[in-house]
Design a protein around this motif. Structure first.
Motif, short mmCIF file in Angstrom:
data_model
loop_
_atom_site.label_atom_id
_atom_site.label_comp_id
_atom_site.label_asym_id
_atom_site.label_seq_id
_atom_site.Cartn_x
_atom_site.Cartn_y
_atom_site.Cartn_z
N TYR A 391 -6.30 24.92 63.66
CA TYR A 391 -6.72 26.21 63.09
C TYR A 391 -7.57 26.03 61.85
CZ TYR A 391 -3.06 25.79 59.50
OH TYR A 391 -2.29 25.39 58.46
N VAL A 392 -7.35 24.93 61.12
CA VAL A 392 -8.19 24.63 59.96
C VAL A 392 -9.58 24.19 60.41
CG1 VAL A 392 -8.43 23.19 57.90
CG2 VAL A 392 -6.18 24.01 58.59
N LEU A 393 -9.64 23.35 61.46
CA LEU A 393 -10.93 22.91 61.99
C LEU A 393 -11.71 24.09 62.55
CD1 LEU A 393 -9.80 19.63 63.81
CD2 LEU A 393 -10.85 19.87 61.54
N ALA A 394 -10.99 25.03 63.18
CA ALA A 394 -11.65 26.22 63.73
C ALA A 394 -12.22 27.08 62.62
CB ALA A 394 -10.65 27.02 64.57
N ALA A 395 -11.47 27.24 61.52
CA ALA A 395 -11.96 28.04 60.40
C ALA A 395 -13.17 27.39 59.76
CB ALA A 395 -10.84 28.21 59.37
N ARG A 396 -13.17 26.06 59.68
CA ARG A 396 -14.32 25.36 59.10
C ARG A 396 -15.54 25.53 60.01
NH1 ARG A 396 -12.19 20.76 58.33
NH2 ARG A 396 -11.96 20.79 56.05
#
Length: 504
Positions: A391-396
């Motif tokens: 979810y952090v990679l997706a937000a980035r």
């Protein structure tokens, strides 16, 4: 025959029909409210009975610290050395045998007559110039409340720690003398008593020639001289006409008077000389100072916890998010600071910084200098754990900034850990402050402030003779330490269910 064949055997087309041919089927709205992160944590926290009890104790101590000074007739600045080291007394609780202000002791015959004389002298009647000898034991102002046992050369008696003070010879101005007379007339309370002829005091057995309690005649053995009826014989100062005198001239502006100090205390302070928790070695009310001590200790501990939380959270966030060289440099700074001994820092700050910023701010700086390191390392660990999640990679990928990724997506996952660690910092700070004060490195004892550690330090000198001075602060600091640790453990289990019952 298979299971399907067994079930379908005997079924016809009429056995199959639409559940609803005309109406459209939709999902039903949930009947219960959604359970958020903090609501779920509170639900788990409530199951920990020990933590709930600890929270109630903390709340009680906080309320006590707020309400007690408002209800007490004494202030922090109050001090009366005459009533120093008095044991607990309260006229309301005394009816059920609690805080009576009385204690048992053994007196020899001369001491018994001396303290018996206090009650007799306090019954002096100005109109008849006589004393009531029946007030010697158990009377209204009697120092000896009752005789328990008389055997051998000593007598076991119950003494009143407040009335045993008896009389005092004090210096007043002419205006104060007039004010006392007006107060006596208004209230009917007798404060002024006949002066003593110091030349007639038997100094062989009375150490102080100005002892205002030595109002009776003594023989060569130090015992009371009584008349045929068994009454004490006074040695009051009298004029040429034989009338007793209630004052002596000190100088042009002042007088010496002899007062019953219990009543004089009421005149000066407007309240009875009663201390629910007793008084300390300088005559200060322990109840009021204990409440103030709890306030200072908790404010200091909570302040240190909040500041350490802010600094540690920001520092650990930067370390954990960027990693690499940034993390390497910042960790080396942490390693250097963590090697600095706390006691040395606190001592140096008190010696050099306290003179310019004050004792409490310098102590706060000492706690904050290295106190945030533990929080920063916990936050750093959590960031390394979560910054690689999908979810952090997706937000980035969607264009979220570094600040949004750090504080919106990753940091909330560290809340449970840092909240728990921040709560556990509070008892650690209270204990450290008490240790520093007890050792004399920090002095927080004064007329305007005090701390629990300062009260423990002040009470150690009189621990053997007056244990109540140190008893109440010791009880409070024990409750605070145990309660905050249990409360912190409950928060740990609530915010980290996977670690429930496991020490970090």
């Amino acid at each position: 025959m298979t299971d399907y064949e067994k079930i379908s055997e005997g079924l016809t087309a009429e056995d199959f029909r639409f559940a609803s041919r005309s109406a459209s089927i939709k999902d039903k709205k949930p009947e219960t409210k959604p359970v958020g992160y903090f609501r779920d944590a509170w639900r788990r926290f409530k199951k920990n009975k020990a933590s709930i009890v600890a929270l109630c104790i903390i709340a009680f101590l906080v309320l006590f610290a707020i309400i007690a000074p408002l209800c007490s007739p004494f202030t922090m600045a109050f001090s009366d050395p005459i009533y120093r080291n008095r044991i607990p007394k309260n006229s309301v609780l005394a009816h059920i045998g609690i805080a009576t202000g009385e204690y048992s002791t053994d007196l020899n015959s001369r001491a018994l007559e001396y303290y018996e004389g206090i009650g007799i002298a306090a019954s002096y009647d100005r109109a008849t110039d006589t004393e009531d000898n029946t007030q010697g034991i158990g009377g209204e102002y009697a120092a000896v409340r009752k005789v328990k046992d008389a055997s051998g050369s000593t007598t076991t008696v119950t003494m009143d720690a407040y009335f045993e003070i008896g009389f005092r010879r004090i210096s007043v101005t002419q205006e104060e003398y007039e004010a006392i007379l007006d107060y006596e007339e208004e209230t009917g309370l007798t404060i002024l008593y006949p002066m003593i002829d110091s030349s007639k005091i038997n100094t062989t057995y009375v150490i102080d020639a100005d002892d205002a309690n030595a109002w009776f005649a003594m023989d060569s053995t130090g015992h009371v001289v009584k008349d045929a009826d068994g009454n004490y014989q006074d040695i009051y100062l009298r004029d040429a006409d034989g009338n007793v005198r209630y004052y002596q001239n000190r100088d042009a502006n002042g007088l010496y008077v002899r007062v019953l100090y219990h009543n004089y205390f009421i005149f000066r302070n407007g309240t009875e000389p009663e201390f629910l928790f007793g008084s300390n070695s300088v005559g200060q009310d322990i109840l009021t100072r204990l409440a103030s001590g709890i306030q200072l200790s908790l404010l200091l501990a909570v302040g240190v916890s909040v500041i350490n939380l802010l600094i540690g959270a920001i520092y650990g966030t930067i370390e954990g998010y960027y990693g690499g060289r940034v993390d390497l440099v910042m960790e080396r700074i942490v390693d250097i600071l963590s090697g600095v001994p706390f006691i040395i820092v606190a001592t140096l700050f008190q010696l050099h910084l306290a003179n310019s910023v004050g004792i409490v701010p310098s102590l706060l700086f000492a706690f904050v200098l290295t106190g945030w390191i533990g929080t920063s390392r916990r936050v750093r660990t959590q960031f390394y754990r979560f910054k690689g999640q999908e979810y952090v990679l997706a937000a980035r990928t969607l264009g979220a900034s570094d600040a949004r990724l750090m504080f919106r997506h990753i940091f909330p996952n560290t809340l449970g850990t840092i909240i728990t660690s921040s709560v556990l910092v509070i008892p650690s700070v209270i204990f450290s402050e008490s240790m520093l004060t007890y050792l004399g490195i920090v002095n927080l004892s004064g007329s305007s402030m005090t701390s629990i550690g300062a009260m423990l330090s002040d009470g150690q000198a009189v621990l053997a003779a007056y244990p109540h001075v140190i008893f109440f602060p010791a009880i409070v600091i024990s409750l605070l330490m145990i309660s905050f640790n249990l409360f912190g453990n409950g928060l740990r289990d609530a915010f980290n269910p996977s670690l429930r019952g496991v020490d970090e």
